[in-house]
Design a protein around this motif. Structure first.
Motif, PDB file in Angstrom:
ATOM      1  N   ALA A   1       0.823  -1.209   0.000  1.00  0.00           N
ATOM      2  CA  ALA A   1       0.000   0.000   0.000  1.00  0.00           C
ATOM      3  C   ALA A   1       0.853   1.254   0.000  1.00  0.00           C
ATOM      4  O   ALA A   1       0.489   2.271  -0.573  1.00  0.00           O
ATOM      5  CB  ALA A   1      -0.941   0.000   1.209  1.00  0.00           C
ATOM      6  N   ASN A   2       2.030   1.193   0.633  1.00  0.00           N
ATOM      7  CA  ASN A   2       2.948   2.319   0.643  1.00  0.00           C
ATOM      8  C   ASN A   2       4.353   1.801   0.888  1.00  0.00           C
ATOM      9  O   ASN A   2       4.567   0.624   1.195  1.00  0.00           O
ATOM     10  CB  ASN A   2       2.550   3.367   1.702  1.00  0.00           C
ATOM     11  N   LYS A   3       5.302   2.705   0.768  1.00  0.00           N
ATOM     12  CA  LYS A   3       6.710   2.350   0.912  1.00  0.00           C
ATOM     13  C   LYS A   3       7.027   1.855   2.320  1.00  0.00           C
ATOM     14  O   LYS A   3       7.838   0.943   2.504  1.00  0.00           O
ATOM     15  CB  LYS A   3       7.544   3.594   0.583  1.00  0.00           C
ATOM     16  N   MET A   4       6.394   2.437   3.318  1.00  0.00           N
ATOM     17  CA  MET A   4       6.682   2.098   4.707  1.00  0.00           C
ATOM     18  C   MET A   4       6.380   0.636   5.008  1.00  0.00           C
ATOM     19  O   MET A   4       7.083  -0.006   5.799  1.00  0.00           O
ATOM     20  CB  MET A   4       5.884   3.014   5.640  1.00  0.00           C
ATOM     21  N   GLN A   5       5.357   0.072   4.390  1.00  0.00           N
ATOM     22  CA  GLN A   5       5.013  -1.322   4.647  1.00  0.00           C
ATOM     23  C   GLN A   5       6.136  -2.258   4.217  1.00  0.00           C
ATOM     24  O   GLN A   5       6.469  -3.217   4.932  1.00  0.00           O
ATOM     25  CB  GLN A   5       3.715  -1.685   3.928  1.00  0.00           C
TER      26      GLN A   5
END
Length: 714
Positions: A96-100
Motif C-alpha cells: 500500500a505504501n513504501k513504509m510497509q
C-alpha cells in the motif's frame, strides 16, 4: 454464429453475429473467440470473455454489475493462457505504501534472527572473534546479495522459485531449496514463539518463578547469585534459577535425544496459539500482515534501547563487554566461527531464504532498491550490536556474581535467551512489569520472523502451482491454512521432553550447514549465467542508475570465492554439534537425521537442474545446457517490455483483434455502427427485432477523434 471481421478505411474492426447460424470457421482460433477487445464510448479498450448473442448480454459485459472475481493472486488471468505464461507475468498486487515494505524487511531482520540467534551464535563462537568474520561477510556477501535479491524480486515480480526460474531455469532448484529451508525454519521458529507465550503469561505471577530456588523443580545445584559484597562463590556445578526453570520446568528436559519422553502439553497449547496468531496475520497476504507490522516492527526498538541502557549499568557489565568486543585472534582459524558468522548474516538479513525476494516482488517497478538495501543493512547491524551489548552486559554480571568467567557462565544451547534475559529482568526495578514487556516484545519479534517465513512458502506455492491451487484449494486463506497446519505438525517433535536436542540439531543442519552452498549457487546462477550486465541493465531500467563497481565485483568474484572457501573449510574441519558446552554428545544416528535435513534442500538444486535439462530443446548435450541456461522472462506482446502499462488483459486483447482483422475478408453489413466509437444497445436491439444480424465495431480513441475531425471538415 459466424464471426466476421472487416478492416474499414479508418482501421476499425467490425465483428458480426448471425443469431441463427452457429457455424465456426476452421481458421478461427478458440483463444480469439474466447476474448475479443472492443471499444467503449469513452475510448477505453474492454474485454469480452466470449462472443455475446444478444444486445443485453453485450451491455452487461460492457457495464458489469460487479468486478470479476480474482483468484489467489491479483494478477491471475482468466484468459486461456498456459500455466507457464501466467506464471511469468509480474504480479499486480503491491504494498500500500513504501513504509510497509521497509517495515517488513526490518521486522524480519530485527526479529528472532537478531534478538535470539545473534547472542546465541556469538557466545557459541567465542565472543568478539565472531564479529570479525561477521563484518567481513556482511560487506562482501550479505549486502551485495541483499541488493541482488531485492532487484531480482522487484524486476520479475515473483517469489524465489519463479524469479530464479525466469533468470536461469537450470538453477531453479536453488529457489526451491531456499523455500525448503524456510519451511524447515518455520517448524521450529514457531516453538520460540510458543516459549515466549509461556513466559509472557508466567510473568504475571506475583512472584516470578525464576528468581529463587524455592520451587519444586529446583535441584541442590541451584544457586542464587549473591550481591557483590558477599564473598560466597558459586559451586562448580551451580546453576542459576532461570536456567533450572527453563530446563526443569518449561522443557522438563530428558537426558538426551535417545530419550524422547512425553509431550509437553502446556507448550503444545502455546504452540497452537502461536500458529493461530500467525495464520490470522497472514491469511490475507501482505494486506493483513503489513498492518500488524506497524506495531510489531517498531515497539521492540524502544524496549531494546531501554534494556540495553539498564544492562550496561550492572556490576560486571564491563567484563561481559570485553568478551563481546575483544577478539581472540587465534580463534579465526576455527572453521565453525566463519560458518556461524555466515549463517547469522543470512538469518538476520533474511537472504537466501527467499523472504527478501518475496517482499520485493510486491514492490512497484520503479522502487529505489539501493536506498532499501542500505536502510535494512544499517538497521540490522545496529540492532545486532544493541542486542549484543545487552546480552553480554548481563552475562558479565552473572559471571561476577557466580565468581566465574563469561565463557563458562551458562550453556550455549538455543535456549540461552530464556536464561540470560529473565535473569536481567529480575534485577530491574518493577521487575514484573519489565518481564511482561520483554516477553511481549519477544513474541512480536518472533511473529515478524514467522510472517516472513510463512509468506515466502505460500508465495512460492502459488507461483509454482497457480492452476492447481485454483482448482483444488480455491482461496488464498486455504493455502495459508494448509501451510500453517503442516508446519505445526512438523514442529511437534520440538516440544516433547527431548525436543530441545531435536531443535538444536535441526537449527544446525537446516539453517547453518546448507545456507552457504545455497548462497553460492544463487550468486553463480544470477551473476555468472544470467550475467551482471543483464542484471545491471534491469536495475537501471527500474531505478535509472546502474549498480556500482563494488556490487558487481562482489557478485562476480569476491562473494562467490568467499562463500565457496567457507563451505569447503566447513567440510574439511567439520565437527558434530553438541549440547550444553559439550556436556551432551549426540548419538551417531542423530547426525544421520541432521544430514537428512540438510539434503532435503541441497537435493533440490541438482534434481530440478536435471528436470529442466531433460525438458530443454536441443540435439546435443551442450545445446540442451545452453537452452536450459537461457532466461525465460515475460515480455509484453505489444511493446516487448517486462513491465509496462500494457500489463493488463484488456491491452493484450488488442493484439487479438488485429489477428482477427487479418483472418477474415470484408463483407457487407446490414447495420453500420462505425460512425461513432463504442456500442449503442438501442440500435442493436432494434436490429435484432427485425431479424438483422448484430455488428460490433471496435474503434480506438485516436481513430474516433480523426473521424470526428473529418466529419467536421466536411
Amino acid at each position: 454464429m459466424q464471426p466476421e471481421a472487416t478492416l474499414s478505411a479508418s482501421s476499425s474492426y467490425q465483428f458480426h453475429d448471425l443469431a441463427g447460424n452457429q457455424i465456426y470457421s476452421d481458421v478461427t482460433s478458440v483463444r480469439s473467440l474466447a476474448s475479443i477487445g472492443i471499444g467503449s464510448t469513452d475510448g477505453r479498450k474492454l474485454v469480452i470473455r466470449r462472443v455475446p448473442t444478444t444486445a443485453n448480454e453485450l451491455f452487461d459485459m460492457v457495464n458489469p454489475q460487479t468486478p470479476p472475481p480474482l483468484g489467489l493472486d491479483d494478477d491471475d488471468s482468466y484468459m486461456d493462457m498456459s500455466d507457464e505464461a501466467a506464471n511469468l507475468k509480474p504480479r499486480q498486487q503491491h504494498w500500500a505504501n513504501k513504509m510497509q515494505f521497509v517495515l517488513a524487511c526490518i521486522g524480519y531482520s530485527v526479529g528472532l534472527g537478531n534478538v535470539w540467534r545473534f547472542p546465541y551464535m556469538c557466545y557459541k563462537s567465542g565472543g568478539g572473534v565472531f564479529l570479525v568474520p561477521y563484518c567481513i561477510i556482511l560487506f562482501i556477501c550479505s549486502i551485495p546479495l541483499l541488493f541482488m535479491e531485492l532487484s531480482v524480486g522487484q524486476y520479475t515480480g515473483r517469489g524465489p522459485i519463479g524469479a530464479l526460474g525466469q533468470l536461469c531455469p537450470l538453477f531453479k532448484g536453488a529457489g526451491l531449496a531456499s523455500v525448503v529451508v524456510s519451511f524447515l525454519m518455520s517448524t521450529y521458529y514457531s516453538v520460540i514463539i510458543g516459549y515466549s507465550i509461556y513466559y509472557f503469561f508466567t510473568s504475571f505471577k506475583t512472584d516470578m518463578p525464576w528468581i529463587d530456588c524455592n520451587n519444586r523443580w529446583n535441584t541442590p545445584d541451584c544457586w542464587v547469585p549473591q550481591p557483590r559484597g558477599n564473598n560466597a562463590s558459586a559451586p562448580d556445578t551451580s546453576r542459576t534459577p532461570s536456567e533450572e526453570f527453563f530446563e526443569n520446568k518449561v522443557l522438563q528436559i530428558s537426558p538426551g535425544l535417545e530419550f524422547p519422553g512425553q509431550m509437553r502439553w502446556e507448550l503444545f497449547a502455546c504452540l497452537i496459539c502461536a500458529w493461530l496468531m500467525v495464520y490470522f496475520a497472514t491469511w490475507k497476504s501482505i494486506k493483513s500482515s503489513a498492518k500488524v507490522r506497524y506495531f510489531t516492527a517498531t515497539f521492540p526498538f524502544v524496549l531494546i534501547i531501554i534494556l540495553m541502557g539498564r544492562a550496561v549499568t550492572l556490576d560486571g557489565a564491563a567484563e561481559g563487554l570485553r568478551f563481546f568486543f575483544r577478539p581472540n585472534w587465534s580463534e579465526l582459524k576455527n572453521a565453525n566461527v566463519w560458518i556461524n558468522a555466515a549463517s547469522q548474516n543470512f538469518n538476520s538479513l533474511g537472504i537466501t531464504f527467499g523472504s527478501m525476494i518475496s517482499f520485493a516482488s510486491y514492490n512497484k517497478y520503479n522502487n529505489n532498491i539501493l536506498r532499501d538495501t542500505v536502510a535494512v543493512s544499517a538497521v540490522n547491524m545496529i540492532t545486532s550490536l544493541l542486542v549484543g551489548i545487552f546480552a553480554f552486559s548481563t552475562l558479565g554480571n552473572l559471571a561476577l556474581e557466580q565468581n566465574t568467567n563469561v565463557r563458562d557462565v551458562i550453556g550455549d544451547g538455543p535456549g540461552m535467551i530464556f536464561v540470560v534475559y529473565p535473569q536481567a529482568m529480575a534485577k530491574m526495578p518493577y521487575a514484573q512489569l519489565w518481564a511482561v514487556m520483554f516477553f511481549f516484545m519477544l513474541l512480536c519479534l518472533g511473529l515478524n520472523s514467522q510472517f516472513a517465513i510463512v509468506e515466502v512458502v505460500v508465495t512460492s506455492i502459488q507461483d509454482g502451482f497457480p492452476r492447481w491451487i485454483k482448482r483444488h484449494l480455491g482461496y488464498h486463506e486455504i493455502v495459508v491454512l494448509f501451510v500453517c497446519v503442516i508446519s505445526c505438525l512438523f514442529g511437534l517433535p520440538n516440544i516433547i521432553q527431548g525436543g530441545i536436542y531435536y531443535f538444536q540439531l535441526m537449527d544446525h543442519y537446516a539453517a547453518s550447514v546448507t545456507i552457504m552452498f545455497l548462497a553460492f549457487c544463487q550468486m553463480i546462477a544470477i551473476a555468472w549465467f544470467y550475467g551482471t550486465d543483464r542484471l545491471s541493465k534491469n536495475v537501471k531500467q527500474m531505478t535509472g542508475k546502474a549498480p556500482s563497481f563494488y556490487l558487481k565485483s562482489c557478485w562476480l568474484v569476491l562473494g562467490p570465492c568467499l562463500l565457496f572457501a567457507i563451505w569447503v573449510l566447513s567440510l574439511i574441519n567439520y565437527h558434530e554439534p553438541t549440547y550444553h558446552n559439550g556436556r551432551y554428545t549426540y548419538p551417531d544416528w542423530a547426525y544421520g537425521i541432521g544430514w537428512m535435513f540438510a539434503s532435503l534442500s541441497l537435493i533440490c538444486i541438482p534434481g530440478y537442474g536435471l528436470i529442466n535439462f531433460a525438458r530443454a530443446s536441443g540435439n546435443t548435450f551442450w545445446e540442451r545446457v545452453k537452452n536450459a541456461l537461457r532466461p525465460n522472462i515475460y515480455e509484453c506482446k505489444i511493446c516487448g517490455e517486462h513491465h509496462c502499462e500494457h500489463d493488463y488483459h484488456e491491452q493484450e486483447q488488442y493484439m487479438l483483434t488485429q489477428e482477427l482483422a487479418q483472418m477474415y475478408k470484408p463483407k457487407s453489413t446490414h447495420l453500420q455502427l462505425s460512425q461513432k466509437s463504442g456500442y449503442n444497445p438501442m440500435h442493436a436491439a432494434k436490429a435484432a427485432e427485425h431479424g438483422l444480424h448484430t455488428e460490433y465495431t471496435y474503434q480506438s480513441k485516436h481513430e474516433s477523434q480523426l473521424a470526428a475531425e473529418q466529419q467536421k471538415a466536411v
